[in-house]
Design a protein around this motif. Structure first.
Motif, short mmCIF file in Angstrom:
data_model
loop_
_atom_site.label_atom_id
_atom_site.label_comp_id
_atom_site.label_asym_id
_atom_site.label_seq_id
_atom_site.Cartn_x
_atom_site.Cartn_y
_atom_site.Cartn_z
N UNK A 465 -13.66 30.51 -3.65
CA UNK A 465 -14.16 31.14 -4.87
C UNK A 465 -14.37 32.64 -4.62
N UNK A 466 -14.43 33.39 -5.70
CA UNK A 466 -14.70 34.82 -5.64
C UNK A 466 -15.75 35.16 -6.70
N UNK A 467 -16.33 36.34 -6.56
CA UNK A 467 -17.26 36.83 -7.57
C UNK A 467 -16.77 38.17 -8.10
N UNK A 468 -17.11 38.46 -9.34
CA UNK A 468 -16.82 39.75 -9.93
C UNK A 468 -17.87 40.04 -10.99
N UNK A 469 -17.65 41.07 -11.78
CA UNK A 469 -18.60 41.41 -12.84
C UNK A 469 -17.85 41.51 -14.16
N UNK A 470 -18.61 41.41 -15.25
CA UNK A 470 -17.99 41.45 -16.57
C UNK A 470 -18.34 42.67 -17.39
N UNK A 471 -19.19 43.55 -16.86
CA UNK A 471 -19.62 44.71 -17.64
C UNK A 471 -20.01 45.85 -16.70
N UNK A 537 -24.53 36.57 -6.46
CA UNK A 537 -24.71 35.48 -7.42
C UNK A 537 -24.63 34.11 -6.75
N UNK A 538 -23.56 33.87 -5.98
CA UNK A 538 -23.37 32.55 -5.37
C UNK A 538 -22.91 32.64 -3.93
N UNK A 539 -22.87 33.84 -3.37
CA UNK A 539 -22.55 33.99 -1.95
C UNK A 539 -21.07 34.08 -1.63
N UNK A 540 -20.19 34.23 -2.65
CA UNK A 540 -18.76 34.32 -2.41
C UNK A 540 -18.31 35.78 -2.36
N UNK A 541 -17.20 36.08 -1.68
CA UNK A 541 -16.71 37.46 -1.63
C UNK A 541 -16.45 38.00 -3.04
N UNK A 542 -16.69 39.30 -3.20
CA UNK A 542 -16.50 39.93 -4.50
C UNK A 542 -15.14 40.64 -4.55
N UNK A 543 -14.62 40.79 -5.77
CA UNK A 543 -13.37 41.50 -5.97
C UNK A 543 -13.36 42.14 -7.35
N UNK A 577 -26.32 42.34 -10.59
CA UNK A 577 -27.07 41.33 -11.34
C UNK A 577 -27.31 41.73 -12.78
N UNK A 578 -27.13 43.03 -13.10
CA UNK A 578 -27.23 43.50 -14.49
C UNK A 578 -25.87 43.51 -15.18
N UNK A 579 -24.78 43.30 -14.42
CA UNK A 579 -23.43 43.54 -14.94
C UNK A 579 -22.69 42.26 -15.28
N UNK A 580 -23.40 41.25 -15.74
CA UNK A 580 -22.79 39.98 -16.11
C UNK A 580 -21.94 39.41 -14.96
N UNK A 581 -22.57 39.06 -13.84
CA UNK A 581 -21.81 38.55 -12.69
C UNK A 581 -21.10 37.24 -13.03
N UNK A 582 -19.92 37.09 -12.46
CA UNK A 582 -19.05 35.95 -12.77
C UNK A 582 -18.54 35.34 -11.46
N UNK A 583 -18.51 34.02 -11.40
CA UNK A 583 -17.85 33.32 -10.29
C UNK A 583 -16.43 32.98 -10.75
N UNK A 584 -15.44 33.34 -9.90
CA UNK A 584 -14.04 33.08 -10.20
C UNK A 584 -13.51 31.95 -9.31
N UNK A 585 -12.60 31.17 -9.85
CA UNK A 585 -11.96 30.11 -9.06
C UNK A 585 -10.45 30.31 -9.06
N UNK A 586 -9.77 29.91 -7.97
CA UNK A 586 -8.32 30.06 -7.92
C UNK A 586 -7.63 29.07 -8.85
N UNK A 587 -6.68 29.60 -9.63
CA UNK A 587 -5.83 28.79 -10.51
C UNK A 587 -4.43 28.81 -9.92
N UNK A 588 -3.81 27.65 -9.83
CA UNK A 588 -2.49 27.57 -9.22
C UNK A 588 -1.45 27.13 -10.25
N UNK A 664 -19.27 27.76 -17.39
CA UNK A 664 -20.66 28.25 -17.28
C UNK A 664 -21.60 27.28 -16.56
N UNK A 665 -21.49 25.99 -16.87
CA UNK A 665 -22.39 25.02 -16.24
C UNK A 665 -22.17 24.98 -14.74
N UNK A 666 -20.90 25.06 -14.32
CA UNK A 666 -20.60 25.04 -12.89
C UNK A 666 -21.14 26.31 -12.23
N UNK A 667 -21.03 27.45 -12.93
CA UNK A 667 -21.55 28.70 -12.36
C UNK A 667 -23.06 28.63 -12.18
#
Length: 683
Positions: A465-471, A537-543, A577-588, A664-667
């Motif tokens: 998994x990865x983390x990023x921001x939305x804003x 947010x969840x301890x995963x590398x950010x990108x 934490x103010x920038x709408x943090x998001x957890x990303x998952x790999x899609x294949x 969202x529920x998984x995040x």
């Protein structure tokens, strides 16, 4: 015997597993006099499948080199694996040849790997031909297969010969178009070939219109080569490796129609000129300086590390000196070897077009450019577009104390296979081996056990998994610590903003007026990178984040590096934490080949696993290919599910597509678990 580049042909046999590539090499070697009796895949006696695991499973696991001499021509044959899991070792052979021969089984038709290898060979600008093998099989529909080939790969795919006598012989359609065939008209096919060739040459076209059918094969040679180079023509040959039908005719096509190193498209070399790429044209001339490319590495238990390379320019002699890439020290070519499967024959020299090997040079790695002029150290070959290895296993030795030995063996295995990778994901404290599929890693584990006698324990790895921001958001932190003596002080204000998916990480220094002294900016970046490695947010590398430091404060006495590392880290956490943090998952991307009867169940299963099916297409043998996208986390033990649904007759291939936000529920669950783990660690 020495051969000039005009008398050399290099051909890679590529295609799906089971199409008969290895048996075809045996038949060609036998026809060319290199073998007294052709070997058998079933008996484990072939030249190219000499590895114990290849003999055990009766399919190729790596590319192998063989050669023969036919009509004053040396023909190099590269036999490559067919299963999608080993496609990296097939792709790696492409830079070594002028021609890619795509082999298609007459009974099973065009399969997943067939399409992909055809595309990869085209991207490398190789001349291509198609060999339809097994034409004497039962219930083959050669006319239907020819139509399928032309519908799939284009109308430029035209037969050079046609099957006759129910697959017991073939009839020439180019040099001597006479006789009757099982399918089509020999004369009509000949005319179609000539029309296709003369299309690219206006002068010849005019001559053809004047002469009509009287134009000779000799007049067509140069435009024929040009049509091959430009992909305007893809000749088709019909053979049977089992009974020898079409094998002699195929060798004639190799010698008379396929390009020599003087005629094929040049290899894609370039020179790194201060950040710019300048094309370098390798000339297949014996007396020029050497340019060669290592396309295969073998960790031989007896002679050590062996590099197999193709010479594109110049002459390599035994005891000569070569450089590896930009290395400053040359190495001595103590052993120059010609390969025939597992057999190695010492030769005194090799020239343009030759494929040979050298051993006991630990510094040579896959994709290395070998040369004899120090000024050529910045020459590279255009990189290959390998599929991304994303199927992983966490691995550790069964016995404590073998960690270093496991690491050394894994380094050997990854040196041989460009699609086998070893990772140490941040924060997981596990070694993960990634490959192209379950079969790929299963064979790797067998090599660990049988060849290296090392027992290991494996388990599914954690999903990457990865983390990023939305804003956009701003963060601020003042670090102030007084301990009686010199204190610590650093204050950082920064801004974060999202970047396009896949853009990575960007750090910008926008501080003005020396609010943060220049020597402390790297410390701020170091603090930010600590968070990038383990997202808040969840301890995963950010990108996909840009961080802009725009203000701050310092103290002439108390400011030091450690203070700005801390301030940078905590200011970044504040902003994220103010920038709408998001957890990303790999899609294949996934392609599933299944019997037609199971298609509905396959689509339903993928949809139930949050997959999106984009389409289906038919394949030979009442099969269908289902294509779509699915989260990697939903594919745990997918082969077992597929076997149950398709009755053991399904297979699949995956490739990383992109990253998407998790539901969202998984995040929320991930964030809660990370917070709980952090709290328990803190206590």
């Amino acid at each position: 015997m020495h051969y000039g580049p005009d008398a050399i042909r290099t051909i890679a046999l590529i295609g799906h597993a089971g199409c008969g590539k290895t048996s075809l090499v045996e038949a060609l070697l036998h026809q060319g006099g290199a073998l007294h009796t052709p070997g058998s895949v079933e008996r484990g006696t072939t030249v190219c499948d000499f590895d114990p695991l290849e003999r055990k499973y009766q399919h190729s696991l790596s590319s192998a080199v063989a050669h023969l001499h036919y009509r004053d021509t040396r023909i190099y044959l590269l036999d490559t694996p067919g299963y999608p899991d080993f496609s990296g070792l097939s792709i790696s052979a492409l830079p070594a040849v002028e021609t890619a021969a795509i082999v298609i089984n007459a009974q099973t038709g065009i399969e997943i790997t067939t399409r992909r290898m055809m595309a990869w060979a085209g991207e490398r600008k190789l001349c291509r031909m198609i060999i339809v093998n097994g034409i004497d099989g039962e219930k083959v529909d050669l006319a239907g297969l020819l139509t399928q080939i032309q519908e799939t790969f284009g109308t430029g795919c035209l037969p050079i010969n046609l099957p006759a006598q129910r697959g017991r012989q073939v009839v020439d359609c180019f040099f001597n178009p006479a006789g009757d065939a099982d399918i089509l008209s020999v004369a009509a096919v000949h005319n179609a070939l000539v029309d296709q060739v003369v299309e690219i040459d206006p002068v010849l076209m005019e001559l053809y219109l004047e002469q009509g059918e009287a134009i000779s094969p000799e007049q067509l040679h140069e435009p024929f080569e040009r049509a091959l180079r430009e992909g305007h023509l893809v000749p088709i040959c019909f053979t049977s490796a089992i009974n020898g039908t079409g094998i002699a005719e195929l060798l004639d096509v190799f010698v008379r129609l396929l390009p020599s190193p003087l005629e094929g498209n040049p290899p894609l070399f370039y020179r790194d000129a201060g950040g710019r790429e300048e094309t370098v044209r390798a000339e297949p001339v014996a007396d020029k300086h050497v340019l060669a490319h290592a396309f295969k590495i073998v960790m031989d238990p007896y002679i050590g590390k062996m590099a197999v390379f193709r010479i594109h320019q110049g002459t390599v002699r035994r005891d000569s000196q070569l450089y590896i890439g930009d290395a400053r020290q040359p190495f001595k070519v103590a052993h120059l070897l010609m390969l025939q499967g597992k057999e190695h024959v010492d030769v005194s020299q090799a020239g343009p077009g030759d494929i040979c090997a050298t051993a006991k040079i630990d510094e040579i790695g896959f994709d290395a450019v070998l040369h004899d002029a120090p000024e050529d150290g910045n020459i590279h070959l255009s990189p290959l577009d390998f599929p991304t290895p994303i199927y992983g296993l966490a691995i550790e030795p069964a016995r404590r104390g073998n960690e270093q030995r496991l690491w050394e063996i894994l380094q050997k295995l990854t040196a041989e296979d460009p699609c086998l990778r070893v990772e140490h994901p941040v924060g997981t404290n596990e070694t993960v081996v990634r490959g192209l599929g379950e079969l790929h890693l299963r064979h790797m584990l067998e090599r660990l056990s049988e060849q290296y006698k090392l027992e290991v324990v494996t388990r599914p790895p954690k999903i990457a998994y990865r983390e990023t921001i939305g804003a956009r958001a701003e963060g601020h932190y003042r670090h102030k610590k007084q301990t009686g003596g010199a204190g610590q002080f650093g204050e950082v204000m920064l801004r974060v903003e999202p970047l396009p998916r896949g853009a990575g990480f960007e750090f910008v220094d926008a501080v003005k007026g020396g609010a943060i002294p220049g020597q402390f900016i790297p410390a701020v970046e170091k603090g930010v990178l600590q968070v990038i490695a383990n997202g808040p947010l969840a301890g995963f590398p950010m990108q996909d984040v840009r961080v802009t430091v725009f203000d701050g404060k310092s103290h002439s006495v108390d400011s030091k590096e450690v203070a700005f590392v801390t301030a940078g880290r905590k200011a970044f956490i504040d902003a994220v934490l103010k920038a709408q943090p998001i957890v990303l998952e790999p899609i294949v991307d996934i392609e599933v080949m299944t019997p037609d009867a199971a298609m509905g169940d396959i689509i339903g299963d993928l949809s139930a696993k949050r997959g999106q099916v984009h389409g289906t297409r038919t394949a030979a043998g009442n099969a269908v290919i289902v294509a779509g996208k699915v989260p990697l986390s939903e594919l745990n033990d997918y082969q077992s599910r597929l076997n149950a649904i398709a009755g053991g007759h399904g297979n699949y291939n995956i490739q990383l597509s992109h990253y998407d936000p998790v539901p969202p529920a998984q995040q929320e669950r991930m964030a809660s678990q990370h917070k709980s783990h952090g709290d328990s660690t803190a206590t």
